[in-house]
Motif scaffolding. Structure first.
Motif, PDB file in Angstrom:
ATOM      1  N   ALA A  99      91.115 108.336  65.027  1.00 53.26           N
ATOM      2  CA  ALA A  99      91.435 106.963  65.391  1.00 53.26           C
ATOM      3  C   ALA A  99      90.149 106.193  65.676  1.00 53.26           C
ATOM      4  O   ALA A  99      89.246 106.696  66.340  1.00 53.26           O
ATOM      5  CB  ALA A  99      92.350 106.932  66.614  1.00 53.26           C
ATOM      6  N   ALA A 100      90.082 104.964  65.189  1.00 55.08           N
ATOM      7  CA  ALA A 100      88.847 104.189  65.287  1.00 55.08           C
ATOM      8  C   ALA A 100      88.408 103.953  66.724  1.00 55.08           C
ATOM      9  O   ALA A 100      87.213 103.995  67.044  1.00 55.08           O
ATOM     10  CB  ALA A 100      89.018 102.862  64.565  1.00 55.08           C
ATOM     11  N   GLU A 101      89.371 103.724  67.628  1.00 60.05           N
ATOM     12  CA  GLU A 101      88.997 103.372  68.994  1.00 60.05           C
ATOM     13  C   GLU A 101      88.314 104.519  69.738  1.00 60.05           C
ATOM     14  O   GLU A 101      87.650 104.306  70.752  1.00 60.05           O
ATOM     15  CB  GLU A 101      90.218 102.902  69.787  1.00 60.05           C
ATOM     16  CG  GLU A 101      91.340 103.902  69.883  1.00 60.05           C
ATOM     17  CD  GLU A 101      92.367 103.790  68.769  1.00 60.05           C
ATOM     18  OE1 GLU A 101      93.465 104.344  68.946  1.00 60.05           O
ATOM     19  OE2 GLU A 101      92.071 103.164  67.727  1.00 60.05           O
ATOM     20  N   ALA A 102      88.451 105.738  69.226  1.00 63.40           N
ATOM     21  CA  ALA A 102      87.836 106.888  69.901  1.00 63.40           C
ATOM     22  C   ALA A 102      86.316 106.813  69.899  1.00 63.40           C
ATOM     23  O   ALA A 102      85.662 107.403  70.758  1.00 63.40           O
ATOM     24  CB  ALA A 102      88.291 108.181  69.238  1.00 63.40           C
ATOM     25  N   PHE A 103      85.748 106.076  68.947  1.00 66.55           N
ATOM     26  CA  PHE A 103      84.295 106.067  68.809  1.00 66.55           C
ATOM     27  C   PHE A 103      83.681 104.734  69.248  1.00 66.55           C
ATOM     28  O   PHE A 103      82.573 104.395  68.839  1.00 66.55           O
ATOM     29  CB  PHE A 103      83.914 106.410  67.373  1.00 66.55           C
ATOM     30  CG  PHE A 103      84.365 107.793  67.002  1.00 66.55           C
ATOM     31  CD1 PHE A 103      83.706 108.913  67.473  1.00 66.55           C
ATOM     32  CD2 PHE A 103      85.496 107.980  66.224  1.00 66.55           C
ATOM     33  CE1 PHE A 103      84.141 110.187  67.165  1.00 66.55           C
ATOM     34  CE2 PHE A 103      85.941 109.245  65.903  1.00 66.55           C
ATOM     35  CZ  PHE A 103      85.263 110.360  66.375  1.00 66.55           C
ATOM     36  N   PHE A 104      84.406 104.028  70.102  1.00 65.01           N
ATOM     37  CA  PHE A 104      83.827 102.819  70.687  1.00 65.01           C
ATOM     38  C   PHE A 104      82.576 103.207  71.463  1.00 65.01           C
ATOM     39  O   PHE A 104      82.615 104.064  72.332  1.00 65.01           O
ATOM     40  CB  PHE A 104      84.835 102.159  71.638  1.00 65.01           C
ATOM     41  CG  PHE A 104      84.276 100.980  72.377  1.00 65.01           C
ATOM     42  CD1 PHE A 104      84.206  99.742  71.772  1.00 65.01           C
ATOM     43  CD2 PHE A 104      83.794 101.125  73.669  1.00 65.01           C
ATOM     44  CE1 PHE A 104      83.669  98.649  72.446  1.00 65.01           C
ATOM     45  CE2 PHE A 104      83.261 100.042  74.354  1.00 65.01           C
ATOM     46  CZ  PHE A 104      83.202  98.804  73.737  1.00 65.01           C
ATOM     47  N   ASN A 105      81.451 102.560  71.112  1.00 67.60           N
ATOM     48  CA  ASN A 105      80.210 102.921  71.811  1.00 67.60           C
ATOM     49  C   ASN A 105      79.603 101.698  72.480  1.00 67.60           C
ATOM     50  O   ASN A 105      79.845 100.557  72.094  1.00 67.60           O
ATOM     51  CB  ASN A 105      79.210 103.600  70.873  1.00 67.60           C
ATOM     52  CG  ASN A 105      78.731 102.682  69.775  1.00 67.60           C
ATOM     53  OD1 ASN A 105      79.497 101.952  69.174  1.00 67.60           O
ATOM     54  ND2 ASN A 105      77.444 102.739  69.503  1.00 67.60           N
ATOM     55  N   VAL A 106      78.833 101.972  73.499  1.00 72.93           N
ATOM     56  CA  VAL A 106      78.278 100.928  74.352  1.00 72.93           C
ATOM     57  C   VAL A 106      76.849 100.635  73.919  1.00 72.93           C
ATOM     58  O   VAL A 106      75.925 101.380  74.245  1.00 72.93           O
ATOM     59  CB  VAL A 106      78.342 101.343  75.835  1.00 72.93           C
ATOM     60  CG1 VAL A 106      77.708 100.278  76.714  1.00 72.93           C
ATOM     61  CG2 VAL A 106      79.787 101.585  76.258  1.00 72.93           C
ATOM     62  N   ASN A 107      76.704  99.553  73.156  1.00 74.70           N
ATOM     63  CA  ASN A 107      75.380  99.152  72.686  1.00 74.70           C
ATOM     64  C   ASN A 107      74.823  97.937  73.404  1.00 74.70           C
ATOM     65  O   ASN A 107      73.612  97.728  73.419  1.00 74.70           O
ATOM     66  CB  ASN A 107      75.427  98.837  71.178  1.00 74.70           C
ATOM     67  CG  ASN A 107      75.405 100.088  70.326  1.00 74.70           C
ATOM     68  OD1 ASN A 107      74.688 101.032  70.625  1.00 74.70           O
ATOM     69  ND2 ASN A 107      76.201 100.099  69.278  1.00 74.70           N
ATOM     70  N   THR A 108      75.706  97.120  73.954  1.00 79.94           N
ATOM     71  CA  THR A 108      75.297  95.849  74.558  1.00 79.94           C
ATOM     72  C   THR A 108      75.950  95.699  75.927  1.00 79.94           C
ATOM     73  O   THR A 108      76.923  96.398  76.243  1.00 79.94           O
ATOM     74  CB  THR A 108      75.742  94.676  73.670  1.00 79.94           C
ATOM     75  OG1 THR A 108      77.184  94.612  73.673  1.00 79.94           O
ATOM     76  CG2 THR A 108      75.233  94.818  72.247  1.00 79.94           C
ATOM     77  N   PRO A 109      75.469  94.790  76.743  1.00 81.03           N
ATOM     78  CA  PRO A 109      76.151  94.527  78.018  1.00 81.03           C
ATOM     79  C   PRO A 109      77.615  94.137  77.837  1.00 81.03           C
ATOM     80  O   PRO A 109      78.462  94.499  78.661  1.00 81.03           O
ATOM     81  CB  PRO A 109      75.327  93.373  78.614  1.00 81.03           C
ATOM     82  CG  PRO A 109      73.959  93.562  78.045  1.00 81.03           C
ATOM     83  CD  PRO A 109      74.187  94.040  76.638  1.00 81.03           C
ATOM     84  N   GLU A 110      77.920  93.439  76.742  1.00 79.69           N
ATOM     85  CA  GLU A 110      79.314  93.067  76.481  1.00 79.69           C
ATOM     86  C   GLU A 110      80.167  94.304  76.200  1.00 79.69           C
ATOM     87  O   GLU A 110      81.332  94.372  76.620  1.00 79.69           O
ATOM     88  CB  GLU A 110      79.382  92.091  75.303  1.00 79.69           C
ATOM     89  CG  GLU A 110      78.766  90.725  75.565  1.00 79.69           C
ATOM     90  CD  GLU A 110      77.237  90.721  75.530  1.00 79.69           C
ATOM     91  OE1 GLU A 110      76.653  89.752  76.073  1.00 79.69           O
ATOM     92  OE2 GLU A 110      76.634  91.674  74.994  1.00 79.69           O
ATOM     93  N   ASP A 111      79.602  95.259  75.505  1.00 79.16           N
ATOM     94  CA  ASP A 111      80.321  96.513  75.251  1.00 79.16           C
ATOM     95  C   ASP A 111      80.609  97.244  76.558  1.00 79.16           C
ATOM     96  O   ASP A 111      81.675  97.850  76.723  1.00 79.16           O
ATOM     97  CB  ASP A 111      79.506  97.434  74.338  1.00 79.16           C
ATOM     98  CG  ASP A 111      79.363  96.898  72.928  1.00 79.16           C
ATOM     99  OD1 ASP A 111      80.209  96.085  72.501  1.00 79.16           O
ATOM    100  OD2 ASP A 111      78.397  97.305  72.250  1.00 79.16           O
ATOM    101  N   LEU A 112      79.652  97.215  77.478  1.00 79.73           N
ATOM    102  CA  LEU A 112      79.850  97.882  78.767  1.00 79.73           C
ATOM    103  C   LEU A 112      81.009  97.233  79.516  1.00 79.73           C
ATOM    104  O   LEU A 112      81.841  97.926  80.112  1.00 79.73           O
ATOM    105  CB  LEU A 112      78.567  97.824  79.590  1.00 79.73           C
ATOM    106  CG  LEU A 112      78.596  98.559  80.927  1.00 79.73           C
ATOM    107  CD1 LEU A 112      78.856 100.045  80.751  1.00 79.73           C
ATOM    108  CD2 LEU A 112      77.265  98.343  81.663  1.00 79.73           C
ATOM    109  N   THR A 113      81.092  95.920  79.468  1.00 77.90           N
ATOM    110  CA  THR A 113      82.210  95.206  80.098  1.00 77.90           C
ATOM    111  C   THR A 113      83.527  95.615  79.464  1.00 77.90           C
ATOM    112  O   THR A 113      84.528  95.849  80.164  1.00 77.90           O
ATOM    113  CB  THR A 113      82.005  93.686  79.969  1.00 77.90           C
ATOM    114  OG1 THR A 113      80.807  93.321  80.660  1.00 77.90           O
ATOM    115  CG2 THR A 113      83.176  92.927  80.562  1.00 77.90           C
ATOM    116  N   GLU A 114      83.538  95.729  78.131  1.00 80.94           N
ATOM    117  CA  GLU A 114      84.776  96.138  77.448  1.00 80.94           C
ATOM    118  C   GLU A 114      85.167  97.567  77.803  1.00 80.94           C
ATOM    119  O   GLU A 114      86.342  97.875  77.998  1.00 80.94           O
ATOM    120  CB  GLU A 114      84.626  95.997  75.939  1.00 80.94           C
ATOM    121  CG  GLU A 114      85.904  96.350  75.192  1.00 80.94           C
ATOM    122  CD  GLU A 114      85.838  96.087  73.698  1.00 80.94           C
ATOM    123  OE1 GLU A 114      86.690  96.652  72.983  1.00 80.94           O
ATOM    124  OE2 GLU A 114      84.963  95.322  73.256  1.00 80.94           O
TER     125      GLU A 114
END
Length: 197
Positions: free
Chosen positions: A174-189
């Motif tokens: 599943a695509a959502e399994a590999f959500f990675n934190v690259n930016t401050p916005e990603d960390l918020t998500e």
């Protein structure tokens, strides 16, 4: 026991996050590295952390810290090679790699990659009508370490250019399994995901 060494790849420079160690960022009271370790530990026999610079900053984690053996931050393949070399020194035949900035990766990653019979097995997702490989999430045979070292020393940097030489299996997740934190916005998500989990 799987016979696999788990290698957490944290050797990048985190430029989009402003530098530093993304794995040490906090998510709901835990660092991302802790979350990654908790997901990886049941899937492997031992774990190491691939990171460059002062190893003492990870002293709270009781993990061997192995740096790239190729200078100049050549990318994730250098971390794969460092993991392969460490595994070979400890009599292990395969490594399972994961990224330190991807705190939701599958808890059945090893089992599903292991079920494929290709020499190298990479996680993949299918999105927008295309298949995308996630080359920091793979099961790699240690026997290829000398070939990989030669390729890196000859300037190769792109993961798939090397993996395609040796036969690569793609295992869909599943695509959502590999959500990675690259930016401050990603960390918020990522924090929002945990809040609604």
């Amino acid at each position: 026991m799987t016979g696999a060494l788990g290698v957490i790849l944290a050797g990048g420079q985190a430029t989009r996050m402003g530098g530093g160690d993304k794995g040490l960022l906090m998510l709901d009271g835990q660092t991302m590295l802790t979350r990654v370790m908790d997901r990886l530990a049941p899937q492997v026999d031992r774990m190491v952390l691939n990171a460059n610079g002062e190893a003492g900053r990870f002293s709270d984690y009781s993990l061997p810290v192995i740096p790239d053996s190729i200078a100049g931050f050549p990318g994730p393949l250098a971390g794969v090679l460092a993991g392969m070399d460490h595994a070979a020194e400890n009599g292990m035949a395969q490594i399972l790699t994961v990224a330190a900035d991807t705190p939701f990766f599958p808890i059945d990653l090893y089992d599903r990659l292991h079920a494929d019979d290709a020499p190298i097995r990479l996680a993949a997702t299918h999105e927008h009508g295309r298949t995308y490989r996630h080359p920091t999430f793979g099961l790699w045979p240690v026997a290829l370490r000398h070939d990989l070292r030669e390729a890196l020393n000859n300037g190769l940097r792109k993961v798939v250019l090397w993996t395609d030489r040796h036969g690569t299996g793609e295992v869909l997740f599943a695509a959502e399994a590999f959500f990675n934190v690259n930016t401050p916005e990603d960390l918020t998500e990522a924090r929002a995901r945990l809040a609604t989990a």
